[in-house]
Design a protein around this motif. Structure first.
Motif, mmCIF file in Angstrom:
data_model
loop_
_atom_site.group_PDB
_atom_site.id
_atom_site.type_symbol
_atom_site.label_atom_id
_atom_site.label_comp_id
_atom_site.label_asym_id
_atom_site.label_seq_id
_atom_site.Cartn_x
_atom_site.Cartn_y
_atom_site.Cartn_z
ATOM 1 N N PRO A 1 -5.481 -7.142 -5.482
ATOM 2 C CA PRO A 1 -4.989 -7.658 -6.763
ATOM 3 C C PRO A 1 -3.556 -8.191 -6.653
ATOM 4 N N ALA A 2 -3.415 -9.266 -5.900
ATOM 5 C CA ALA A 2 -2.105 -9.891 -5.688
ATOM 6 C C ALA A 2 -2.328 -11.388 -5.520
ATOM 7 N N PRO A 3 -1.310 -12.185 -5.860
ATOM 8 C CA PRO A 3 -1.473 -13.643 -5.724
ATOM 9 C C PRO A 3 -1.498 -14.096 -4.263
ATOM 10 N N ASP A 4 -1.948 -15.312 -4.058
ATOM 11 C CA ASP A 4 -1.957 -15.914 -2.721
ATOM 12 C C ASP A 4 -0.536 -15.967 -2.152
ATOM 13 N N ALA A 5 -0.447 -15.784 -0.836
ATOM 14 C CA ALA A 5 0.802 -15.963 -0.083
ATOM 15 C C ALA A 5 2.000 -15.260 -0.722
ATOM 16 N N CYS A 6 1.823 -14.008 -1.110
ATOM 17 C CA CYS A 6 2.904 -13.267 -1.770
ATOM 18 C C CYS A 6 3.480 -12.147 -0.910
ATOM 19 N N ALA A 7 2.848 -11.814 0.217
ATOM 20 C CA ALA A 7 3.242 -10.624 0.977
ATOM 21 C C ALA A 7 3.826 -10.972 2.341
ATOM 22 N N ASP A 8 4.925 -10.334 2.663
ATOM 23 C CA ASP A 8 5.510 -10.445 4.001
ATOM 24 C C ASP A 8 4.834 -9.471 4.961
ATOM 25 N N LEU A 9 4.342 -8.362 4.421
ATOM 26 C CA LEU A 9 3.779 -7.302 5.247
ATOM 27 C C LEU A 9 2.639 -6.619 4.508
ATOM 28 N N VAL A 10 1.529 -6.415 5.208
ATOM 29 C CA VAL A 10 0.404 -5.645 4.689
ATOM 30 C C VAL A 10 0.165 -4.505 5.667
ATOM 31 N N VAL A 11 0.076 -3.277 5.154
ATOM 32 C CA VAL A 11 -0.118 -2.106 6.003
ATOM 33 C C VAL A 11 -1.335 -1.331 5.520
ATOM 34 N N MET A 12 -2.224 -1.040 6.470
ATOM 35 C CA MET A 12 -3.345 -0.127 6.229
ATOM 36 C C MET A 12 -3.283 0.880 7.375
ATOM 37 N N GLY A 13 -2.588 1.976 7.166
ATOM 38 C CA GLY A 13 -2.364 2.956 8.219
ATOM 39 C C GLY A 13 -3.381 4.084 8.207
ATOM 40 N N MET A 14 -3.217 4.997 9.141
ATOM 41 C CA MET A 14 -4.003 6.235 9.214
ATOM 42 C C MET A 14 -5.507 5.983 9.307
ATOM 43 N N GLY A 15 -5.924 4.922 9.977
ATOM 44 C CA GLY A 15 -7.344 4.657 10.165
ATOM 45 C C GLY A 15 -8.051 4.080 8.965
ATOM 46 N N VAL A 16 -7.311 3.707 7.935
ATOM 47 C CA VAL A 16 -7.921 3.244 6.683
ATOM 48 C C VAL A 16 -8.817 2.031 6.897
ATOM 49 N N SER B 1 -14.532 -7.088 6.905
ATOM 50 C CA SER B 1 -14.399 -8.534 7.049
ATOM 51 C C SER B 1 -13.855 -9.161 5.762
ATOM 52 N N ALA B 2 -14.379 -8.759 4.620
ATOM 53 C CA ALA B 2 -13.891 -9.274 3.337
ATOM 54 C C ALA B 2 -12.432 -8.895 3.118
ATOM 55 N N VAL B 3 -12.080 -7.668 3.480
ATOM 56 C CA VAL B 3 -10.691 -7.223 3.308
ATOM 57 C C VAL B 3 -9.768 -8.007 4.236
ATOM 58 N N LEU B 4 -10.207 -8.291 5.458
ATOM 59 C CA LEU B 4 -9.377 -9.090 6.367
ATOM 60 C C LEU B 4 -9.137 -10.489 5.807
ATOM 61 N N HIS B 5 -10.144 -11.066 5.162
ATOM 62 C CA HIS B 5 -9.952 -12.367 4.517
ATOM 63 C C HIS B 5 -8.950 -12.259 3.359
ATOM 64 N N GLU B 6 -8.981 -11.162 2.643
ATOM 65 C CA GLU B 6 -8.012 -10.937 1.574
ATOM 66 C C GLU B 6 -6.597 -10.757 2.143
ATOM 67 N N VAL B 7 -6.478 -10.047 3.248
ATOM 68 C CA VAL B 7 -5.172 -9.893 3.905
ATOM 69 C C VAL B 7 -4.631 -11.268 4.281
ATOM 70 N N GLU B 8 -5.496 -12.088 4.866
ATOM 71 C CA GLU B 8 -5.089 -13.453 5.226
ATOM 72 C C GLU B 8 -4.625 -14.217 3.985
ATOM 73 N N ARG B 9 -5.326 -14.055 2.874
ATOM 74 C CA ARG B 9 -5.001 -14.771 1.640
ATOM 75 C C ARG B 9 -3.638 -14.377 1.086
ATOM 76 N N VAL B 10 -3.315 -13.080 1.076
ATOM 77 C CA VAL B 10 -2.074 -12.629 0.436
ATOM 78 C C VAL B 10 -0.851 -12.737 1.339
ATOM 79 N N LEU B 11 -1.048 -12.864 2.650
ATOM 80 C CA LEU B 11 0.108 -12.970 3.547
ATOM 81 C C LEU B 11 0.780 -14.332 3.433
ATOM 82 N N LYS B 12 2.116 -14.303 3.412
ATOM 83 C CA LYS B 12 2.896 -15.530 3.494
ATOM 84 C C LYS B 12 2.777 -16.075 4.911
ATOM 85 N N HIS B 13 3.086 -17.351 5.079
ATOM 86 C CA HIS B 13 3.138 -17.933 6.426
ATOM 87 C C HIS B 13 4.164 -17.139 7.240
#
Length: 177
Positions: free
Chosen positions: A44-59, A67-79
């Motif tokens: 639940p975040a806009p496109d290209a808004c994040a400098d860092l995405v963390v999913m730690g502890m084996g999450v 696969s869907a979550v990885l596409h979402e990570v790609e979507r929200v990460l800034k260049h």
């Protein structure tokens, strides 16, 4: 949190969000947003808004549709943004041994055939004994598996692995001070 202008934490569990809010407020009170969200339905975040995405502890291994979550990570990460994702390692001893040759003192065990963690829950109440096993999805991945899941815009730049079998080793292998 002090290194970023905005920090957001997501969890599917309302109880975990409640705990996170309480711990964060007690620790430093800086502005962090905690929100209940099922990441498989989207971040639940806009496109290209994040400098860092963390999913730690084996999450990352606890998500069925990673696969869907990885596409979402790609979507929200800034260049130029970075993601740190933690997966259970399919090549770790705990998965390759097929059995542990000593008794475990844990209430949970890895079930490599079902890709889950089996948690045994025994609760005695005044009226009855409640004994159940909960199956928590926890799929281990090889490096090749992860590389094949990466969307075109995400590039795997580094990978690290470390042994996590220490929690299931017999006490006789350790020397305590």
């Amino acid at each position: 949190a002090s290194d970023f202008s905005r920090v957001a934490g997501y969890d599917i569990s309302p109880d975990m969000i409640h705990v996170a809010r309480g711990k964060h407020a007690a620790a430093n009170g800086s502005a962090v947003q905690f929100e209940v969200a099922d990441l498989e339905e989207g971040i639940p975040a806009p496109d290209a808004c994040a400098d860092l995405v963390v999913m730690g502890m084996g999450v990352a291994s606890d998500v069925r549709d990673i696969s869907a979550v990885l596409h979402e990570v790609e979507r929200v990460l800034k260049h130029g943004g970075k993601a740190l994702l933690s997966f259970y390692n399919r090549n770790a001893l705990i998965y390759t041994w097929k059995y542990i040759p000593w008794p475990l003192t844990l209430i949970a065990s890895i079930n490599p055939d079902r890709h889950c963690l089996d948690v045994n829950w025994d609760v005695a109440s005044d009226s009855e004994q409640d004994s159940r096993t909960f199956h928590i999805y926890a799929r281990p991945y090889t490096l090749e598996d992860i590389e094949s899941l990466m969307p075109g815009g995400l590039v795997l730049t580094r990978q690290f692995t470390y042994p996590t079998v220490a929690s299931v080793l017999p006490d006789v292998l350790f020397v305590y001070p």
